[in-house]
Design an enzyme around this catalytic site. Structure first.
Site, mmCIF file in Angstrom:
data_model
loop_
_atom_site.group_PDB
_atom_site.id
_atom_site.type_symbol
_atom_site.label_atom_id
_atom_site.label_comp_id
_atom_site.label_asym_id
_atom_site.label_seq_id
_atom_site.Cartn_x
_atom_site.Cartn_y
_atom_site.Cartn_z
ATOM 1 N N CYS A 54 -31.214 26.127 44.200
ATOM 2 C CA CYS A 54 -29.769 25.910 44.326
ATOM 3 C C CYS A 54 -29.224 24.983 43.258
ATOM 4 O O CYS A 54 -28.066 25.082 42.890
ATOM 5 C CB CYS A 54 -29.434 25.362 45.711
ATOM 6 S SG CYS A 54 -30.006 23.677 45.993
ATOM 7 N N ASN A 410 -22.720 5.982 47.323
ATOM 8 C CA ASN A 410 -21.979 6.542 48.452
ATOM 9 C C ASN A 410 -20.607 5.886 48.585
ATOM 10 O O ASN A 410 -19.593 6.551 48.774
ATOM 11 C CB ASN A 410 -22.779 6.353 49.745
ATOM 12 C CG ASN A 410 -22.142 7.076 50.908
ATOM 13 O OD1 ASN A 410 -21.452 6.477 51.712
ATOM 14 N ND2 ASN A 410 -22.345 8.378 50.974
ATOM 15 N N GLU A 877 -30.954 45.041 46.947
ATOM 16 C CA GLU A 877 -31.194 46.482 46.923
ATOM 17 C C GLU A 877 -30.357 47.136 45.820
ATOM 18 O O GLU A 877 -30.878 47.872 44.992
ATOM 19 C CB GLU A 877 -30.848 47.080 48.294
ATOM 20 C CG GLU A 877 -31.107 48.566 48.359
ATOM 21 C CD GLU A 877 -30.890 49.139 49.748
ATOM 22 O OE1 GLU A 877 -30.860 48.363 50.731
ATOM 23 O OE2 GLU A 877 -30.739 50.378 49.856
ATOM 24 N N ARG A 955 -24.699 53.633 59.973
ATOM 25 C CA ARG A 955 -25.706 53.008 60.844
ATOM 26 C C ARG A 955 -25.024 52.255 61.989
ATOM 27 O O ARG A 955 -25.528 52.216 63.107
ATOM 28 C CB ARG A 955 -26.640 52.090 60.056
ATOM 29 C CG ARG A 955 -27.803 51.573 60.892
ATOM 30 C CD ARG A 955 -28.880 50.944 60.049
ATOM 31 N NE ARG A 955 -29.784 51.919 59.464
ATOM 32 C CZ ARG A 955 -30.921 52.335 60.024
ATOM 33 N NH1 ARG A 955 -31.308 51.862 61.201
ATOM 34 N NH2 ARG A 955 -31.684 53.216 59.419
ATOM 35 N N THR A 1086 -30.855 56.723 56.900
ATOM 36 C CA THR A 1086 -29.989 57.778 57.449
ATOM 37 C C THR A 1086 -29.602 58.786 56.364
ATOM 38 O O THR A 1086 -29.043 59.833 56.668
ATOM 39 C CB THR A 1086 -28.724 57.181 58.097
ATOM 40 O OG1 THR A 1086 -28.108 56.296 57.154
ATOM 41 C CG2 THR A 1086 -29.045 56.444 59.367
ATOM 42 N N GLU A 1343 -36.180 44.885 60.311
ATOM 43 C CA GLU A 1343 -34.808 44.720 60.777
ATOM 44 C C GLU A 1343 -34.647 44.595 62.291
ATOM 45 O O GLU A 1343 -33.776 43.856 62.755
ATOM 46 C CB GLU A 1343 -33.969 45.907 60.282
ATOM 47 C CG GLU A 1343 -33.834 45.932 58.770
ATOM 48 C CD GLU A 1343 -33.187 47.215 58.289
ATOM 49 O OE1 GLU A 1343 -32.038 47.171 57.845
ATOM 50 O OE2 GLU A 1343 -33.839 48.276 58.363
#
Ligand SMILES: Cc1cc2nc3c(=O)[nH]c(=O)nc-3n(C[C@H](O)[C@H](O)[C@H](O)COP(=O)(O)OP(=O)(O)OC[C@H]3O[C@@H](n4cnc5c(N)ncnc54)[C@H](O)[C@@H]3O)c2cc1C
Ligand code: FES
Ligand code: FES
Length: 1407
Positions: A54, A410, A877, A955, A1086, A1343
């Protein structure tokens, strides 16, 4: 010349030879690089085990240990290398994950334990966890407690495991602790410390398992009862639902050591020892000039003050946890930086008669240590502020930050949400300010903060100390903080409050001093004078409280468009804190003075209660491999044959060892090739606009910039997209979301590329932007033709037969993938127009094809490769593809390799999320709750391109029934086009969104009928042979079985419900709730054609096997499972099979690794290849019976038999979406969760989850349990914690179209302290999947479990129902997901929220 004069003058005497030791080796630090971080330097050295997750101190992936010699003592601590300036470690010893163990010399026990306990999935977080734990062990003379370990890991995020196995690895490890305790003797030969049993005996370790052996049974258990009989049911303990009784392996948190692998530790011969040369070295003052900045390290206050006088703009750099963020994210540049770390005056801590005086450079960790000592030694009434400070510091950032962040940093930052400033102010602390040539001046904390991040400090001044007064008798101080997430998060609202009570002559108790300070409600920390005045001099009774709360509403007024939003919540929180303080003071006074009585009902005492979180525990039940039943036996009792079984045994992840040592390579860890260039994105700053001009002239002038590449430079097509080519790689005339790519700047260094990209000037003409589903519906903005309809039965006729019909709207937010490894691509041009793409992608073939398309190349010239991903979850993906394409364009033109690595914030802003959904529903049902008809319209926020949104909605359409049989259904999908970055696949792929909507209307049915929700759920369950609303007949339906297992928990649901009700009756402001949800998840893409897979198996003449298949390893254990299938098929041990990488030139045209189907498909493809090989080898086996595989293979080779085979598999008998059999089969599961909610703040703890999952006959129970637990925690995060906030109508304080939550600082995934305190996972036994014989009847697991996290959402809602009932608000109410603390608190409507919001109001969100 003294130091003050010389350093102010930049004396070159201090300019030479800064040194540090890294993993025991002396390094002369490079000169002139004050601006770089330790992480950048380590990675330049090739120490790539330390990861960049990060860059803002929020994930812990970059954790290293630093050791220093101070005041004759050795200090070890963990720090975030991504925030540490390189020169801040001058004179220190830096230990990275590579320094403590490796696979050649041996793993360190911390590494080994983590690998064995299955605590590393994708492995990207792993080195950070290892180093956090290692530093904890090294920093303590005594073994850390379990709480210590949990607290210590709060600054490390893991997105894969769900943390339980990491905790298991690190806890209950007295051997480790002893080793390290002795290791602390560093340098005195501290190398050969205790590492295993032998050493333990010498060191007096308790036997393994220690106090976690169940006293009733002698077996390890999770009850933690110690010496008492087992009260918390565990394996073999009283009353446990034992995961179906027989033939199960039970594994408890207490015993993970023997899981998989060999029994003995390998180990390096020595710990990294603190270098003798650094002992006793007096750290010299430093002045290290450089082109970007000069680093000063004065060693006296006078020298610092002189520097401040000479360079008023000089930045003091304490922990760099603010300055570093300003530099990275706000483009701040400072010419002079000065570290106060070696100035004795600023590092002192002194106790005077009246106060603790703390130097401004003291770190928060050191302050914590001192406060603990003072609280332990002092009278409680004197140390009230210190105790409150300690509590507040406990939840201040993570350990790595506290180890470096200073109290001065701080305070001087002047942040309105500083956690400590309210306490300083309420306590009456004073700040001491020093300047050259002037006497010290003192400023009251309450007068120090002037305006947003502006304090009463002149440029030449320095904060030198803070004086924190002791408290007096009957003086009470309390701290408050509410954040989005309890651990390692900045506050939404915080407060410090103090009241001194006096008994009047009349015998009343009244406050004579009250100070109330609040953060998070104004641009600075503020006092609440009117509320304080309302409490002073009045009896401590309810009427006074009411007056004070009313006065507080006048003190704290937040404008409706104030930054941060959540106006009603923030005002309600302030009121709730005040109420809590009032009760707390009353209770403490009552405890000390019997003459005083709590002026409120006893159940109100719960307002002041603190939740003390016990250590988390886990139990796992699964069927053992083999035939004989093992009842209640933990892994260590498994017979050797079971441990050695290739299939069905809990083998550790194949790459576990290289992941825990940091040797595993991710895309950005590849050694930099010669001529490498770096690309940085030029991104749209507007959500929807015409591009008027784009000027790159300034960027081109940045030294080392090579050029800008945009749409005009694309040699092939600029139009890309996974299904439709409906998005531009580089925008041409218009931008349609913030973060859209306009081009890339390429340079010789990443810094130059980023500097150049920031200087590209773009002018825009804004167009109306559509950010939310509501905006899209209002504007009619849809992807036409992409939303389908499923209809069964006759919905219109069915209503008449229903006893009840309800309707409503449900909303559920999106979710950021937060894979720990941000997207990265490296594109290397080769000969004859070849291009090699190394990409962190789940879809290598998609990368290959799209890069070819963009470059105008044939696919056979483009190769995409990947070793592993640091997590994907669907986010890599398709959205990884534009990154590769963007790097490919300059690589193509320049004929040089180009690397494009996204920063975390870029990744989050530009690469899409889980789709937010909105649904409208109408449901008809019988008087018992049997659902007869469902009319459902679902809307998804698809963003600015179609991507996979059609399939995601498809889906959702086929999962809108959750696990319920409904005869009459009409469900319609609407895919909304908006100006968010294109939303994309995320674990569950639309299924979880549809299922949570279903559970929302089920909840409404239950409330309408007054029936328990689980009764309604069970009544509607699918049964064997039922057909779904899309026509698929269920075979092997396991929903009831999973449900029964999950609910058959300690005494059963009814008893636990009763216990929760009893608790709630005595507790007005803490409520418990229980809820269970089922899941049913269809396995197959699908899109029918995607259900195909290839694999390549080579057998070498030494009998070893190299396997390649089309799937990508991203932590889910795919390679391990597929290797298990191959090893079993060929009759080999697992270690005879190796998988090196995924590559499009080995296995072509592979579908993305998605839809949970990869183990099924690639396992089957591998089985096919192995079948061919076995057929070829069969004659040799027959000819050479009893001969080793190697000999058989050699014989075959000599007879010129092909020892390589390509396997292929296409899932049979499926139809794809639109047909009656889109799925090969379904997975089932159920979970029951119990929570405890603080109704005044919305804070909660997950007390327990019982979860049962159907994974068929598990190929590898350890990996499956890892997926189940990780999925559950990720699902819980989605439903209950993680909130995306966009610049939209609901958030006018965020720049239009910008994602506000684009880093770990603002977007909160679960930490180790959010997981269930007690997590019990059962894998269904004797449930072979008839559809997957080639993968040993196992089922998919990636999943399906995710949705079970929704059990926590509904448990929280149950707790809210309990609170609302007491506020006379019975009945159903709408609660959107996620159940953030804001939503929960505001739903618990009461007198404190009433002035700010109605009980029916729902909170704003980005949907
Ligand atoms: C991941 C993360 C989590 C965080 N969590 C929290 C949290 O939970 N609660 C919270 O309140 N804050 C939090 N913060 C903010 C930050 O860590 C704290 O404010 C910290 O105390 C700052 O100290 P530092 O030494 O790192 O400051 P630095 O960045 O070194 O300095 C900050 C500023 O103070 C100035 N300064 C420092 N010392 C002096 C001095 N003696 N005299 C004059 N000026 C000085 C510097 O010049 C600079 O302008 C978090 C930050 C990060 C990155
Ligand atoms: S990379 Fe340093 S904390 Fe995330
Ligand atoms: S294993 Fe922790 S992030 Fe993947």
């Amino acid at each position: 010349m003294d130091e003050a004069t010389s350093s102010a003058a930049g004396d070159k005497r201090h300019a030479s030879d800064p040194i540090a030791y890294i993993n025991g080796k002396l390094h002369k630090l490079p000169l002139g690089r004050a601006e770089i971080t330790l992480l950048a330097y380590l990675r330049e050295l090739g120490l790539t085990g330390t990861k960049l997750g990060c860059g803002e101190g929020g994930c812990g992936a970059c954790t290293v240990m630093v050791s220093s010699w101070e005041d004759g003592q050795l200090w070890h601590c963990s720090i975030n290398a991504c925030l540490a300036p390189l020169y801040s470690v001058e004179g220190m010893h830096v230990v990275t994950v590579e320094g403590i163990g490796n696979t050649r010399a041996g793993l360190h026990p911390v590494q080994e334990r983590l690998a064995r306990a299955h605590g590393s999935q994708c492995g990207f977080c792993t080195p950070g966890f290892v180093m956090s734990m290692y530093a904890l062990l090294r920093s303590r003379p005594q073994p850390p407690s379990e709480q210590d370990i949990e607290e210590n890991l709060a600054g490390n995020l893991c997105r894969c495991t769900g943390y339980r196995p990491i905790l298991d690895a690190f806890k209950g490890a007295p051997c480790l602790a002893n080793r390290s305790a002795r290791g602390n003797a560093d340098g005195a030969g501290g190398g050969a410390a205790c590492v295993s049993g032998d050493g333990c005996k010498a060191g007096g370790c308790p036997p393994r398992g220690g106090n976690m052996v169940c006293p009733s049974t002698g077996l390890p258990c999770g009850c933690g009862a110690g010496t008492a009989p087992c009260t918390r049911p565990g394996p073999g303990g009283a009353g446990e639902a034992d995961g179906e009784g027989e033939a199960v392996v039970v594994s408890s948190s207490a015993d993970k050591l023997a899981m998989g692998g060999s029994a003995a530790y390998t180990r390096p011969s020595a710990e990294p020892i603190f270098p003798a040369a650094l002992r006793g070295r007096t750290p010299p003052p430093l002045c290290l000039p450089g082109p970007a900045a000069t680093w000063h390290r004065p060693t006296t206050l006078a020298a610092l003050l002189a520097l401040k006088r000479a360079h008023p703009e000089l930045r003091i750099v304490g922990g760099n946890t603010e300055v570093g963020i300003e530099v990275k994210f706000k483009a701040a540049r400072y010419r002079h930086l000065a570290a106060p770390s070696h100035i004795p005056e600023l590092n002192r801590m002194e106790v005077t008669d009246t106060a603790l005086v703390v130097g401004a450079a003291v770190t928060l960790s050191r302050l914590q240590t001192r406060l603990r000592e003072l609280v332990a030694a002092g009278a409680p009434h004197e140390t009230g502020v210190f105790a409150a400070l300690l509590e507040q510091l406990r939840y201040f950032a993570g350990v790595q930050i506290r180890n470096v962040a200073t109290i001065g940093g701080n305070i001087v930052t002047g942040s309105p949400i500083s956690d400590i400033n309210p306490l300083y102010m309420a306590a009456g602390s004073t700040f001491t300010i020093a300047a050259e040539g002037a006497p010290d001046r003192k400023v009251a904390a309450a007068d120090f903060f002037l305006a947003y991040r502006r304090v009463a400090l002149e440029l030449h001044e320095v904060l030198s100390a803070v004086s924190i007064p002791f408290t007096r008798r009957h003086e009470y101080v309390r701290e408050f903080k509410q954040a989005h997430r309890r651990d390692d998060d900045i506050a939404i609202v915080n407060a410090g409050m103090r009241a001194r009570m006096r008994r009047t002559l009349a015998g009343d108790w009244k406050a004579d001093e009250v100070a109330l300070a609040f953060g998070g409600v104004a641009p600075i920390t503020v006092m609440a004078p009117q509320a304080a005045a309302a409490l002073v001099g009045r009896p401590w009774v309810e009427e006074t409280l009411r007056a004070a709360v009313a006065a507080l509403a006048r003190d704290i007024v937040i404008a409706p468009d104030a930054p941060g939003g959540m106006v009603e919540y923030r005002r309600s929180l302030a009121a709730s804190f005040l109420f809590r303080f009032f009760v707390d003071v009353a209770l403490r006074l009552e405890a000390e003075e019997p003459s005083f009585k709590l002026p409120l009902p006893p159940s109100f005492a719960s307002a002041a209660a603190r939740f003390e979180r016990p250590p988390a525990r886990g139990l796992q039940y699964y069927a053992r491999a083999g035939q004989d039943a093992v009842v209640g036996a933990p892994h260590r009792h498994l017979a050797a044959d079971i441990q050695d079984a290739v299939v069905g045994a809990p083998h550790r992840h194949l790459a576990a060892d290289i992941q825990v040592t940091g040797e595993a390579m991710y895309t950005d860890d590849m050694p930099h090739v010669a001529g490498l260039l770096h690309a940085a994105l030029v991104k749209s700053a507007r959500p929807h606009a015409r591009i008027l001009s784009l000027d790159t002239s300034l960027a081109q002038q940045v030294p080392r910039v090579v050029g800008f590449f945009g749409a005009g430079d694309v040699p092939g097509s600029n139009m890309i997209g996974p299904v439709l080519h409906d998005e531009e790689l580089f925008a041409t005339r218009q931008v349609t979301c913030v973060g859209q790519m306009l081009g890339v700047v390429v340079a010789e260094s990443e810094a130059a590329a980023r500097d150049g990209a920031a200087l590209v000037a773009v002018t825009y003409a804004d167009l109306p932007a559509i950010m939310s589903i509501d905006d899209a519906v209002a504007a009619g903005s849809f992807y036409e033709g992409q939303g389908h309809t499923i209809e069964c039965g006759n919905v219109d006729d069915a209503w008449a037969g229903c006893a009840h019909v309800i309707d409503g709207t449900a909303r559920v937010g999106g979710q950021e993938h937060f894979y720990l490894e941000p997207n990265c691509s490296l594109v290397v041009p080769g000969e004859a127009g070849e291009v090699t793409v190394i990409s962190s992608t789940q879809g290598p073939a998609k990368n290959q094809n799209m890069v070819a398309h963009v470059l105008g190349l044939p696919a056979h010239k483009v190769f995409c490769k990947i070793k592993r991903l640091g997590g994907g979850f669907g986010g890599k993906e398709t959205r990884s593809v534009p990154i590769s394409c963007a790097a490919a364009v300059p690589a193509w033109h320049l004929r040089r390799p180009v690397r494009l690595a996204l920063d975390r914030d870029e990744d989050m802003q530009t690469t899409g999320h889980r789709h937010a959904f909105m649904a409208t529903y109408k449901v008809g049902f019988t008087a018992e709750g049997k659902v007869l008809a469902l009319q459902l319209d679902m809307y998804s926020n698809a963003g600015n391109s179609l991507d996979l949104s059609t399939s995601i909605m498809d889906r959702a359409l086929v999962h809108c029934d959750c696990a319920y049989k409904i005869t009459n259904v009409r469900v319609v999908g609407h895919v909304c086009r908006t100006n968010q970055a294109s939303n994309t696949a995320f674990r569950g792929f639309g299924g979880p969104q549809a299922m949570i909507v279903a559970e929302m209307w089920v909840d409404q049915i239950a409330r309408t009928l007054g029936r328990p929700p689980e009764a309604v759920r069970e009544l509607n369950f699918y049964r064997e042979g039922d057909s779904t609303h899309f026509g698929q007949v269920l075979e092997g339906c396991q929903v009831q079985r999973c449900w029964d297992l999950a609910l058959r928990s300690a005494g059963g649901l009814a008893q636990r419900r009763a216990a929760a009700a009893a608790f709630n009756a005595g507790s007005r402001f803490r409520k418990r709730g229980l809820a269970a949800v089922p899941t049913k998840f269809g396995i197959s893409f699908t899109t029918k054609f995607l259900n195909q897979a290839g694999a390549l198996v080579h057998i070498y003449t030494d009998g070893t096997v190299l396997l390649t298949h089309g799937g990508v390893e991203m932590g889910q254990g795919l390679h391990t499972k597929v290797a298990q299938v191959a090893a079993a098929a060929l009759g080999l041990p697992l270690d005879a099979v190796y998988i090196a990488e995924t590559a499009t030139d080995k296995v072509p045209n592979a579908s993305p690794t998605a839809a949970s189907a990869s183990s099924d498909m690639y396992g089957a493809a591998v089985a096919d290849a192995c079948r061919q090989l076995n057929e070829r080898l069969e004659p040799f086996r027959a000819r050479l019976p009893g001969t080793a595989f190697k000999e058989i293979v050699s014989a075959a080779y000599l007879e010129r038999v092909d020892l390589s085979a390509h396997g292929f598999y296409a899932t049979p008998n499926i139809t794809g979406f639109g047909g009656a059999k889109p799925f090969n089969y379904f997975c089932y599961g159920a979970a029951l969760s119990e929570v405890e909610l603080d109704t005044l703040t919305g804070d909660w703890h997950l007390l327990r989850t019982d979860l049962a999952m159907d994974v068929g006959d598990s190929l590898n129970p350890a990996i499956d349990i890892g997926q189940v637990e990780g999925g559950f925690v990720q699902g819980m995060g989605w439903c209950c914690l993680e909130e995306l906030v966009w610049g939209d109508a609901a958030h006018p304080w965020v720049a239009p179209g910008t994602l506000h939550t684009r880093g770990p600082g603002t977007y909160k995934i679960p930490t180790v302290n959010d997981i269930p305190l007690d997590l019990r996972v059962t894998l269904l036994r004797d449930a072979p999947c008839a559809k997957t014989p080639l993968v040993h009847s196992s089922k998919a697991v990636g999943e399906p479990p995710l949705f079970l996290g929704a059990s926590v959402f509904f448990a929280l809602k149950e707790a809210v129902y309990a609170a609302r009932a007491e506020a006379s608000l019975p009945g159903w109410f709408r609660m959107d997901a996620p159940a953030t603390p804001e939503r929960l608190r505001m739903a618990c409507a009461d007198e404190l929220t009433a002035p700010f919001a109605s009980s029916a109001a729902s909170c704003k969100g980005s949907f």
